[in-house]
Design a protein around this motif. Sequence first.
Motif, PDB file in Angstrom:
ATOM      1  N   TRP A   6       0.809  -1.217   0.000  1.00 16.55           N
ATOM      2  CA  TRP A   6       0.000   0.000   0.000  1.00 16.55           C
ATOM      3  C   TRP A   6       0.847   1.273   0.000  1.00 16.55           C
ATOM      4  O   TRP A   6       0.335   2.364   0.147  1.00 16.55           O
ATOM      5  CB  TRP A   6      -0.960   0.056   1.193  1.00 16.55           C
ATOM      6  N   PRO A   8       2.578   4.069  -1.904  1.00 17.08           N
ATOM      7  CA  PRO A   8       2.632   4.578  -3.272  1.00 17.08           C
ATOM      8  C   PRO A   8       4.070   4.688  -3.739  1.00 17.08           C
ATOM      9  O   PRO A   8       4.954   5.124  -3.023  1.00 17.08           O
ATOM     10  CB  PRO A   8       1.987   5.962  -3.158  1.00 17.08           C
ATOM     11  N   TRP A  36      -2.616  11.601   0.785  1.00 21.60           N
ATOM     12  CA  TRP A  36      -3.164  10.622  -0.165  1.00 21.60           C
ATOM     13  C   TRP A  36      -3.880   9.494   0.572  1.00 21.60           C
ATOM     14  O   TRP A  36      -4.962   9.059   0.172  1.00 21.60           O
ATOM     15  CB  TRP A  36      -2.040  10.056  -1.027  1.00 21.60           C
ATOM     16  N   ARG A  37      -3.281   9.025   1.661  1.00 16.28           N
ATOM     17  CA  ARG A  37      -3.890   7.936   2.427  1.00 16.28           C
ATOM     18  C   ARG A  37      -5.230   8.360   3.018  1.00 16.28           C
ATOM     19  O   ARG A  37      -6.198   7.596   2.997  1.00 16.28           O
ATOM     20  CB  ARG A  37      -2.934   7.487   3.537  1.00 16.28           C
ATOM     21  N   GLY A  39      -7.196  10.656   1.840  1.00 21.32           N
ATOM     22  CA  GLY A  39      -8.134  10.774   0.730  1.00 21.32           C
ATOM     23  C   GLY A  39      -8.630   9.426   0.256  1.00 21.32           C
ATOM     24  O   GLY A  39      -9.794   9.278  -0.129  1.00 21.32           O
ATOM     25  N   ARG A  40      -7.760   8.436   0.285  1.00 24.43           N
ATOM     26  CA  ARG A  40      -8.158   7.085  -0.127  1.00 24.43           C
ATOM     27  C   ARG A  40      -9.237   6.536   0.794  1.00 24.43           C
ATOM     28  O   ARG A  40     -10.240   5.972   0.336  1.00 24.43           O
ATOM     29  CB  ARG A  40      -6.947   6.158  -0.122  1.00 24.43           C
ATOM     30  N   LEU A  41      -9.049   6.698   2.094  1.00 19.15           N
ATOM     31  CA  LEU A  41     -10.057   6.223   3.043  1.00 19.15           C
ATOM     32  C   LEU A  41     -11.369   6.976   2.852  1.00 19.15           C
ATOM     33  O   LEU A  41     -12.456   6.378   2.888  1.00 19.15           O
ATOM     34  CB  LEU A  41      -9.547   6.404   4.475  1.00 19.15           C
ATOM     35  N   GLU A  42     -11.276   8.268   2.606  1.00 19.34           N
ATOM     36  CA  GLU A  42     -12.480   9.070   2.383  1.00 19.34           C
ATOM     37  C   GLU A  42     -13.231   8.595   1.142  1.00 19.34           C
ATOM     38  O   GLU A  42     -14.465   8.510   1.145  1.00 19.34           O
ATOM     39  CB  GLU A  42     -12.090  10.541   2.236  1.00 19.34           C
ATOM     40  N   ARG A  43     -12.492   8.277   0.080  1.00 22.65           N
ATOM     41  CA  ARG A  43     -13.137   7.797  -1.150  1.00 22.65           C
ATOM     42  C   ARG A  43     -13.794   6.437  -0.931  1.00 22.65           C
ATOM     43  O   ARG A  43     -14.878   6.164  -1.457  1.00 22.65           O
ATOM     44  CB  ARG A  43     -12.111   7.725  -2.283  1.00 22.65           C
ATOM     45  N   LEU A  44     -13.152   5.576  -0.164  1.00 23.98           N
ATOM     46  CA  LEU A  44     -13.726   4.258   0.108  1.00 23.98           C
ATOM     47  C   LEU A  44     -15.027   4.366   0.899  1.00 23.98           C
ATOM     48  O   LEU A  44     -15.969   3.600   0.673  1.00 23.98           O
ATOM     49  CB  LEU A  44     -12.724   3.401   0.882  1.00 23.98           C
ATOM     50  N   GLY A  49     -18.416   4.986  -2.928  1.00 24.97           N
ATOM     51  CA  GLY A  49     -17.191   4.215  -2.768  1.00 24.97           C
ATOM     52  C   GLY A  49     -17.454   2.719  -2.844  1.00 24.97           C
ATOM     53  O   GLY A  49     -18.597   2.253  -2.817  1.00 24.97           O
ATOM     54  N   TYR A 163      -0.661   0.647   7.209  1.00 27.72           N
ATOM     55  CA  TYR A 163       0.384   1.082   6.283  1.00 27.72           C
ATOM     56  C   TYR A 163       1.751   0.910   6.936  1.00 27.72           C
ATOM     57  O   TYR A 163       1.878   0.973   8.164  1.00 27.72           O
ATOM     58  CB  TYR A 163       0.225   2.562   5.924  1.00 27.72           C
TER      59      TYR A 163
END
Length: 215
Positions: A6, A8, A36-37, A39-44, A49, A163
Motif C-alpha cells: 500500500w 505509493p 493521499w492515504r 483521501g483514499r479512506l475518504e473515497r472508500l 465508494g 500502512y
Amino acid sequence: MKKALWTPLLLVLAAACGRAEPEIDVAAYEAEIVEWRAGRLERLLAPTGFLTQIGLHWLKPGIYSIGSGSANDIVVPATAANRIGEFDVSEEGVRFTVSGGVEVLVDGVPVTELEMPADVTGQNVIAAHRSLAWSIIDRYGNLAVRIRDFDHPFVKTFGPLPYFDVDPAYRVTGEIARYDEPRKIRVMTVIEGYDQFPLSPGTVSFDLGGERYEL
C-alpha cells in the motif's frame, strides 16, 4: 528486499539514463503520502465508494425480481421490502416496475415504473429504497445491476487502514522506453471474463534496493 504494501511508488519519468536523483523535501513528501492515504479512506467510505457496494448482478434478457425475500432472483438485506420490484431486461434496455405498496425514489420522487439507462449512456438513473440504491452499468455490452447499501455495518466499522511507515527510499526516478506505436495490454479484473484492454505507450524501468525493475 523490503517490500511496502500500500505504499505509493512515485515514478518520476526521466528522458535519459544516468540522470541524478532529484533532491526532495522529506517532510513535504511524507505529508503528501499522508494526505493521499486520508483521501483514499475518504473515497472508500463515500456513498459511491467501493464499501457501500453489496452486489453486482449480471443480467440477461428476462425478468429479475429483487427484494429481501429468499424467493427473489436478487436477494438484498432484510431491511428492504420482501419484494421491491422487477427488472425487465430486453434488447431495448432495462425497465423497472415497483411492487404495490413499496416506495422507490428517483431523485427523491416516488416512482412506480422507470426506464433505467446504463451508465455509459450518460443518462444513468439511480433508484433508491430505504438504505439501498441501485443502477445499471454496461461493461463491454454486458449489463449488470449494481446495488449499494448506505447503512451497511461494514461501512460504519471500517478502518483505519494499515500502512508501513513512509520511506523516501521508495520514491524513485524511472526511465520510459516508448513503443513505436501504443500497444493494447490486458488488465485482469476481479470479475472473470471482464478484463480491460487499455493502450500502453511503453515501459518504465527503475532501480530499487540494488535491483532493476520494469513496468
